[in-house]
Scaffold this motif. Structure first.
Motif, PDB file in Angstrom:
ATOM      1  N   GLN A 116       0.828  -1.209   0.000  1.00 26.87           N
ATOM      2  CA  GLN A 116       0.000   0.000   0.000  1.00 26.87           C
ATOM      3  C   GLN A 116       0.862   1.259   0.000  1.00 26.87           C
ATOM      4  O   GLN A 116       0.542   2.246  -0.674  1.00 26.87           O
ATOM      5  N   VAL A 117       1.946   1.221   0.769  1.00 34.43           N
ATOM      6  CA  VAL A 117       2.869   2.359   0.794  1.00 34.43           C
ATOM      7  C   VAL A 117       3.477   2.569  -0.588  1.00 34.43           C
ATOM      8  O   VAL A 117       3.610   3.697  -1.070  1.00 34.43           O
ATOM      9  N   MET A 118       3.838   1.473  -1.238  1.00 32.28           N
ATOM     10  CA  MET A 118       4.437   1.577  -2.565  1.00 32.28           C
ATOM     11  C   MET A 118       3.420   2.031  -3.618  1.00 32.28           C
ATOM     12  O   MET A 118       3.778   2.700  -4.592  1.00 32.28           O
ATOM     13  N   GLU A 119       2.163   1.693  -3.445  1.00 32.80           N
ATOM     14  CA  GLU A 119       1.140   2.263  -4.328  1.00 32.80           C
ATOM     15  C   GLU A 119       1.092   3.776  -4.164  1.00 32.80           C
ATOM     16  O   GLU A 119       0.966   4.518  -5.149  1.00 32.80           O
ATOM     17  N   ASP A 120       1.199   4.244  -2.920  1.00 33.06           N
ATOM     18  CA  ASP A 120       1.236   5.688  -2.686  1.00 33.06           C
ATOM     19  C   ASP A 120       2.451   6.322  -3.355  1.00 33.06           C
ATOM     20  O   ASP A 120       2.370   7.432  -3.891  1.00 33.06           O
ATOM     21  N   TYR A 121       3.567   5.611  -3.333  1.00 37.63           N
ATOM     22  CA  TYR A 121       4.784   6.130  -3.976  1.00 37.63           C
ATOM     23  C   TYR A 121       4.549   6.307  -5.476  1.00 37.63           C
ATOM     24  O   TYR A 121       4.916   7.347  -6.061  1.00 37.63           O
ATOM     25  N   ALA A 124      14.926   3.545 -13.381  1.00 40.63           N
ATOM     26  CA  ALA A 124      14.668   2.381 -14.216  1.00 40.63           C
ATOM     27  C   ALA A 124      15.948   1.620 -14.527  1.00 40.63           C
ATOM     28  O   ALA A 124      15.962   0.386 -14.539  1.00 40.63           O
ATOM     29  N   MET A 125      17.040   2.323 -14.770  1.00 41.04           N
ATOM     30  CA  MET A 125      18.299   1.656 -15.100  1.00 41.04           C
ATOM     31  C   MET A 125      18.918   1.010 -13.861  1.00 41.04           C
ATOM     32  O   MET A 125      19.381  -0.137 -13.905  1.00 41.04           O
ATOM     33  N   LEU A 126      18.961   1.733 -12.761  1.00 46.47           N
ATOM     34  CA  LEU A 126      19.511   1.234 -11.493  1.00 46.47           C
ATOM     35  C   LEU A 126      18.326   0.750 -10.655  1.00 46.47           C
ATOM     36  O   LEU A 126      18.026   1.286  -9.603  1.00 46.47           O
ATOM     37  N   HIS A 127      17.683  -0.281 -11.133  1.00 51.88           N
ATOM     38  CA  HIS A 127      16.317  -0.625 -10.744  1.00 51.88           C
ATOM     39  C   HIS A 127      16.211  -1.347  -9.407  1.00 51.88           C
ATOM     40  O   HIS A 127      16.899  -2.336  -9.162  1.00 51.88           O
ATOM     41  N   VAL A 128      15.337  -0.818  -8.561  1.00 53.25           N
ATOM     42  CA  VAL A 128      14.870  -1.515  -7.369  1.00 53.25           C
ATOM     43  C   VAL A 128      13.349  -1.477  -7.456  1.00 53.25           C
ATOM     44  O   VAL A 128      12.741  -0.412  -7.317  1.00 53.25           O
ATOM     45  N   PRO A 129      12.691  -2.613  -7.725  1.00 55.77           N
ATOM     46  CA  PRO A 129      11.234  -2.581  -7.921  1.00 55.77           C
ATOM     47  C   PRO A 129      10.506  -2.169  -6.645  1.00 55.77           C
ATOM     48  O   PRO A 129      10.999  -2.351  -5.533  1.00 55.77           O
ATOM     49  N   VAL A 130       9.320  -1.610  -6.826  1.00 56.68           N
ATOM     50  CA  VAL A 130       8.542  -1.172  -5.665  1.00 56.68           C
ATOM     51  C   VAL A 130       7.881  -2.339  -4.947  1.00 56.68           C
ATOM     52  O   VAL A 130       7.367  -2.172  -3.834  1.00 56.68           O
ATOM     53  N   SER A 131       7.872  -3.509  -5.566  1.00 52.11           N
ATOM     54  CA  SER A 131       7.315  -4.684  -4.900  1.00 52.11           C
ATOM     55  C   SER A 131       8.403  -5.363  -4.081  1.00 52.11           C
ATOM     56  O   SER A 131       9.534  -5.510  -4.553  1.00 52.11           O
ATOM     57  N   GLY A 132       8.093  -5.762  -2.860  1.00 53.21           N
ATOM     58  CA  GLY A 132       9.084  -6.438  -2.016  1.00 53.21           C
ATOM     59  C   GLY A 132       8.808  -6.182  -0.553  1.00 53.21           C
ATOM     60  O   GLY A 132       8.704  -5.033  -0.126  1.00 53.21           O
ATOM     61  N   ASP A 133       8.703  -7.254   0.214  1.00 48.21           N
ATOM     62  CA  ASP A 133       8.332  -7.127   1.615  1.00 48.21           C
ATOM     63  C   ASP A 133       9.429  -6.570   2.497  1.00 48.21           C
ATOM     64  O   ASP A 133       9.192  -6.292   3.664  1.00 48.21           O
ATOM     65  N   ALA A 134      10.636  -6.422   1.992  1.00 46.78           N
ATOM     66  CA  ALA A 134      11.723  -5.886   2.807  1.00 46.78           C
ATOM     67  C   ALA A 134      12.225  -4.555   2.262  1.00 46.78           C
ATOM     68  O   ALA A 134      12.265  -3.552   2.987  1.00 46.78           O
ATOM     69  N   HIS A 135      12.599  -4.530   0.976  1.00 43.50           N
ATOM     70  CA  HIS A 135      13.208  -3.298   0.473  1.00 43.50           C
ATOM     71  C   HIS A 135      12.220  -2.148   0.321  1.00 43.50           C
ATOM     72  O   HIS A 135      12.638  -1.002   0.136  1.00 43.50           O
ATOM     73  N   PHE A 136      10.919  -2.408   0.452  1.00 38.81           N
ATOM     74  CA  PHE A 136       9.967  -1.292   0.389  1.00 38.81           C
ATOM     75  C   PHE A 136      10.246  -0.284   1.488  1.00 38.81           C
ATOM     76  O   PHE A 136       9.945   0.912   1.346  1.00 38.81           O
ATOM     77  N   THR A 137      10.812  -0.750   2.611  1.00 35.70           N
ATOM     78  CA  THR A 137      11.065   0.135   3.752  1.00 35.70           C
ATOM     79  C   THR A 137      12.012   1.286   3.382  1.00 35.70           C
ATOM     80  O   THR A 137      11.929   2.368   3.965  1.00 35.70           O
TER      81      THR A 137
END
Length: 482
Positions: free
Chosen positions: A87-92, A117-130
């Motif tokens: 939900q937080v990442m949807e807000d992002y 996009a090039m140095l990509h960290v996807p918004v999905s993820g239970d840890a890195h979203f923090t």
């Protein structure tokens, strides 16, 4: 009603601000003219973006308070089922889209999006979203700076460390994910390294950690760094010290300045901002500028827009889903307010991008959102765009927390206007370009009106059929291409 031709930007200027922006609107045109033309506007955008006040874009962030919570707080709220990371990442994603609609610094936003996009960290993820919002903020700070500094900041950022399993990598069990993607996706490019170099790359990066269970703080643990001589391409280091941060800095600096990295970065820039198959000669010229300027990005962008290849590429690129959504909001002049309910436009805008194929930075693989058109040039994408344009042209969805222009605002109050002239006026307003014969004919087919038919505010087109005209203009290649 119809705009004077002198009110339009010349085609070359329109091409420049379209390729490095998110759609032309009245504010952008005013900024270009005040700067003294598109070239002067571009220079101001790359060298002094702060000279464009961006309060309305900055204010949107306050609509979603979770974007400024600390990583540990975000994690605890997820564990306690107060609010999930997704939900937080949807807000992002919503914040990014709304920021792009409102900003007067589109080039900075465009380059931030490019590097994310090039140095990509996807918004999905239970840890890195923090840490994901902070990661985006970090990219934005470096987006118009030097690539070596951007690479150092992103490679050792907690979000990247968590996503590519380097946050728990140790000398006893080095994880190769980040070491490999650093070489393949972020610097040298595929096929330009071997497995021994991947192992060395992974060993260099050991020692960087993130507490994944309690504090979520980043740290460096010397005892976990793998010492011993390392070699990657021409980079060699004795790597004797337990504290490997110096060798990491030297290694990333070396990679950023490598000729293969220069070509990799410049090829992606040329693919995004020129065309899908940029000439090798252009890539090589840009790479020389990159290396000559110590990896600074702005000189490369200047060289790119000054090239013949860029000047002749107008209309050669297709807007991706997010760009289509943002450009449509800007073209229609739709005003979005703070979300007050679930179906508010500020929330729905993310669903609109998803229905076209992808919401911001949701690409699931490490290679990041593609900058080539092929993945977006499909029948399903075309139908999705038509649905988006149709629903917004009629003001049907989203309908909460948003204000659309009335059809009567497009038609003169006192005297009728010929339909072909109305199409031209709408094209000038929405697309900042005159309507060609193809667009006029399309509008005739879409509405059933005749070219010389007189239109006033009591005409059926204005009373109930105006969405057909707006959608026809938005569905045209003149809107979808950039």
């Amino acid at each position: 009603m119809a705009k004077d031709r002198s009110a339009l930007l010349p085609p070359a200027q329109r091409h420049l601000v379209t390729r490095f922006g998110y759609g032309i609107d009245a504010t952008l045109v005013r900024d270009v003219r005040r700067a003294g033309g598109a070239s002067a506007w571009f220079e101001q955008q790359v060298s002094r973006p702060g000279s464009f006040p961006d309060g309305p874009a900055d204010a949107v962030r306050r609509w979603w308070p979770d974007l400024d919570r600390r990583p540990a707080d975000l994690w605890q709220r997820q564990v306690q089922e107060v609010r999930g990371g997704w939900q937080v990442m949807e807000d992002y994603g919503r914040w990014l889209l709304l920021r792009r609609i409102r900003t007067r610094r589109p080039l900075l936003e465009k380059m931030t999006e490019f590097w994310e996009a090039m140095l990509h960290v996807p918004v999905s993820g239970d840890a890195h979203f923090t840490w994901r919002v902070d990661y985006g903020d970090t990219v934005r700070r470096h987006a118009l700076g030097r690539f070596d500094e951007l690479l150092a900041a992103t490679t050792t950022h907690p979000a990247m460390l968590i996503f590519l399993s380097a946050a728990t990598s140790t000398k006893r069990a080095p994880n190769e994910n980040l070491g490999r993607e650093l070489l393949e996706l972020h610097t040298l490019g595929a096929g330009n390294y071997d497995e021994d170099e991947v192992k060395a790359s992974a060993r260099i990066l050991t020692g960087h950690h993130v507490d994944l269970w309690e504090t979520w703080k980043a740290s460096y643990i010397k005892e976990d760094h793998a010492t011993g001589r390392v070699r990657v391409k021409g980079f060699t280091h004795a790597n004797r010290k337990a504290d490997g941060r110096e060798v990491t800095r030297d290694y990333l600096h070396y990679l950023a300045h490598h000729p293969l990295t220069a070509e990799h970065v410049c090829r992606r820039l040329a693919t995004k901002f020129v065309r899908d198959d940029p000439p090798r000669s252009l890539v090589k010229r840009l790479a020389k500028v990159y290396l000559r300027n110590d990896t600074a990005i702005v000189p490369v962008l200047r060289a790119l827009v000054a090239s013949k290849e860029f000047r002749t590429s107008a209309g050669d690129k297709l807007r991706d889903p997010g760009e289509d959504v943002v450009a449509t909001y800007r073209a229609l002049g739709a005003e979005v307010g703070r979300p007050a309910r679930n179906d508010s436009a500020a929330n729905a805008i993310l669903w609109q991008a998803s229905r076209l194929g992808l919401s911001p930075h949701a690409w699931p693989r490490p290679d990041g959102t593609p900058v080539t058109d092929g993945v977006w040039a499909s029948p399903s994408r075309a139908l999705g765009s038509m649905d988006l344009h149709w629903s917004m042209a009629g003001g049907w969805w989203p309908s909460e927390g948003i204000r659309y222009r009335s059809p009567k605002a497009w038609v003169p109050a006192k005297k009728p206007i010929r339909f072909e002239d109305l199409v031209d006026a709408v094209s000038r307003d929405l697309l900042h370009r005159p309507a060609g014969k193809r667009l006029v004919q399309t509008a005739i087919l879409a509405t059933g009106c005749r070219a010389r038919e007189k239109i006033d505010r009591d005409h059926a087109l204005v009373q109930w059929g105006f969405p057909r005209l707006l959608a026809a203009v938005l569905d045209s290649p003149d809107h979808l291409a950039c």
